[in-house]
Design a protein around this motif. Structure first.
Motif, PDB file in Angstrom:
ATOM      1  N   CYS A  23      -8.332   0.384  -6.651  1.00 20.72           N
ATOM      2  CA  CYS A  23      -9.046   1.889  -5.463  1.00 20.72           C
ATOM      3  C   CYS A  23     -10.473   2.441  -6.179  1.00 20.72           C
ATOM      4  CB  CYS A  23      -7.649   3.208  -5.680  1.00 20.72           C
ATOM      5  SG  CYS A  23      -6.671   2.533  -4.511  1.00 20.72           S
ATOM      6  N   SER A  34       3.305   3.867  -6.733  1.00 22.43           N
ATOM      7  CA  SER A  34       1.768   3.032  -5.598  1.00 22.43           C
ATOM      8  C   SER A  34       2.873   2.251  -5.237  1.00 22.43           C
ATOM      9  CB  SER A  34       1.394   1.854  -6.958  1.00 22.43           C
ATOM     10  OG  SER A  34       2.338   1.385  -7.196  1.00 22.43           O
ATOM     11  N   GLU A  43       2.479  -1.519  -2.737  1.00 22.40           N
ATOM     12  CA  GLU A  43       1.517  -2.667  -3.041  1.00 22.40           C
ATOM     13  C   GLU A  43       1.870  -3.285  -1.829  1.00 22.40           C
ATOM     14  OE1 GLU A  43       3.242  -3.261  -6.521  1.00 22.40           O
ATOM     15  OE2 GLU A  43       2.774  -1.200  -7.706  1.00 22.40           O
ATOM     16  N   GLY A  47      -3.847  -4.891  -0.858  1.00 20.02           N
ATOM     17  CA  GLY A  47      -3.697  -3.805  -0.547  1.00 20.02           C
ATOM     18  C   GLY A  47      -3.280  -3.567  -1.848  1.00 20.02           C
ATOM     19  N   LEU A  50      -1.591   1.402  -2.381  1.00 23.85           N
ATOM     20  CA  LEU A  50      -2.262   2.907  -2.009  1.00 23.85           C
ATOM     21  C   LEU A  50      -1.541   3.523  -3.622  1.00 23.85           C
ATOM     22  CD1 LEU A  50       0.123   4.241  -0.956  1.00 23.85           C
ATOM     23  CD2 LEU A  50      -1.046   3.873   0.868  1.00 23.85           C
ATOM     24  N   MET A  88      -6.747   5.006  -1.378  1.00 24.56           N
ATOM     25  CA  MET A  88      -5.818   3.452  -1.135  1.00 24.56           C
ATOM     26  C   MET A  88      -7.147   2.131  -1.165  1.00 24.56           C
ATOM     27  SD  MET A  88      -5.228   3.563   3.486  1.00 24.56           S
ATOM     28  CE  MET A  88      -3.758   5.018   3.471  1.00 24.56           C
ATOM     29  N   SER A 116      -8.217  -2.404   0.250  1.00 23.93           N
ATOM     30  CA  SER A 116      -7.453  -2.947   1.439  1.00 23.93           C
ATOM     31  C   SER A 116      -8.735  -4.541   0.247  1.00 23.93           C
ATOM     32  CB  SER A 116      -7.715  -3.053   2.622  1.00 23.93           C
ATOM     33  OG  SER A 116      -6.752  -3.683   3.486  1.00 23.93           O
ATOM     34  N   SER A 139      -3.959  -2.279   3.623  1.00 27.43           N
ATOM     35  CA  SER A 139      -4.098  -0.781   2.943  1.00 27.43           C
ATOM     36  C   SER A 139      -3.244  -0.044   4.188  1.00 27.43           C
ATOM     37  CB  SER A 139      -5.485  -0.217   3.202  1.00 27.43           C
ATOM     38  OG  SER A 139      -6.227   0.012   4.104  1.00 27.43           O
TER      39      SER A 139
END
Length: 194
Positions: free
Chosen positions: A79, A110, A112, A121, A123, A137, A139, A145
């Motif tokens: 990120c 998180s 994943e 990707g 968040l 997030m 990607s 994401s």
């Protein structure tokens, strides 16, 4: 907007969230962080999620493998990564340290997305009461994401959460039903759900 350069206890960060604030750095190389309290806030009411039909088709056929808290530190590092498109970020070393500590304290989590065992990707954010405060997030592959976001929304609904805070609003989030509320409305949401 207050700034800090020293170690911040997890308890203090949680208290700031309960007041409607969150930390950010001005740049990735900044030494300081600032406590932000936006006048407008982006939120998902978990009773009003929308998934566009085109994306529903993608979800049925997507080949991502999903995991929770499998590699929190790699998610936050991705990120924060600078790219040709993103020349800077608000995630500095202090932010990484704060959220990693909150992860090990059970607050930060998180989602994943993996493909062929590679993280592509995801968040991260923190949970307090019935609110999940989304932070960032990333990607590396198209739609990764978005898949992580939908997975998070589904888990939050099943877990009895009421709101996903997105801090700010953008078109990417609006397509799934995120809306903007005033600071006062957001504080009312906090008071009812924490």
């Amino acid at each position: 907007m207050l700034s800090y350069q020293y170690k911040i206890p997890v308890k203090s960060v949680i208290e700031a969230y309960k007041q409607g604030m969150f930390p950010m750095a001005e740049t990735s190389s900044s030494k300081e962080i600032y406590w932000i309290e936006p006048k407008k806030r982006g939120v998902f009411n978990l009773n009003q999620i929308k998934i566009p039909k085109k994306f529903q088709k993608f979800l049925k056929n997507n080949s991502f493998e999903l995991a929770i808290d499998n590699n929190f530190e790699e998610v936050i590092n991705n990120c924060a990564k600078l790219t040709s498109i993103r020349k800077d970020t608000w995630i500095n070393s202090t932010i990484k340290r704060i959220y990693t500590e909150m992860h090990y304290s059970g607050y930060a989590h998180s989602v994943e997305c993996y493909m062929n065992n590679e993280l592509v990707g995801g968040l991260y954010g923190i949970k307090i009461g019935k609110i999940f405060f989304g932070e960032s997030m990333f990607s590396l592959i198209s739609n990764a994401s978005k898949v992580a976001l939908i997975h998070l929304l589904e888990r939050l609904i099943v877990g009895g959460f009421k709101v996903l805070d997105t801090q700010f609003i953008n078109e990417h989030l609006k397509q799934f039903g995120a809306k903007e509320v005033s600071n006062k409305e957001f504080k009312d949401i906090i008071n009812k759900n924490i």
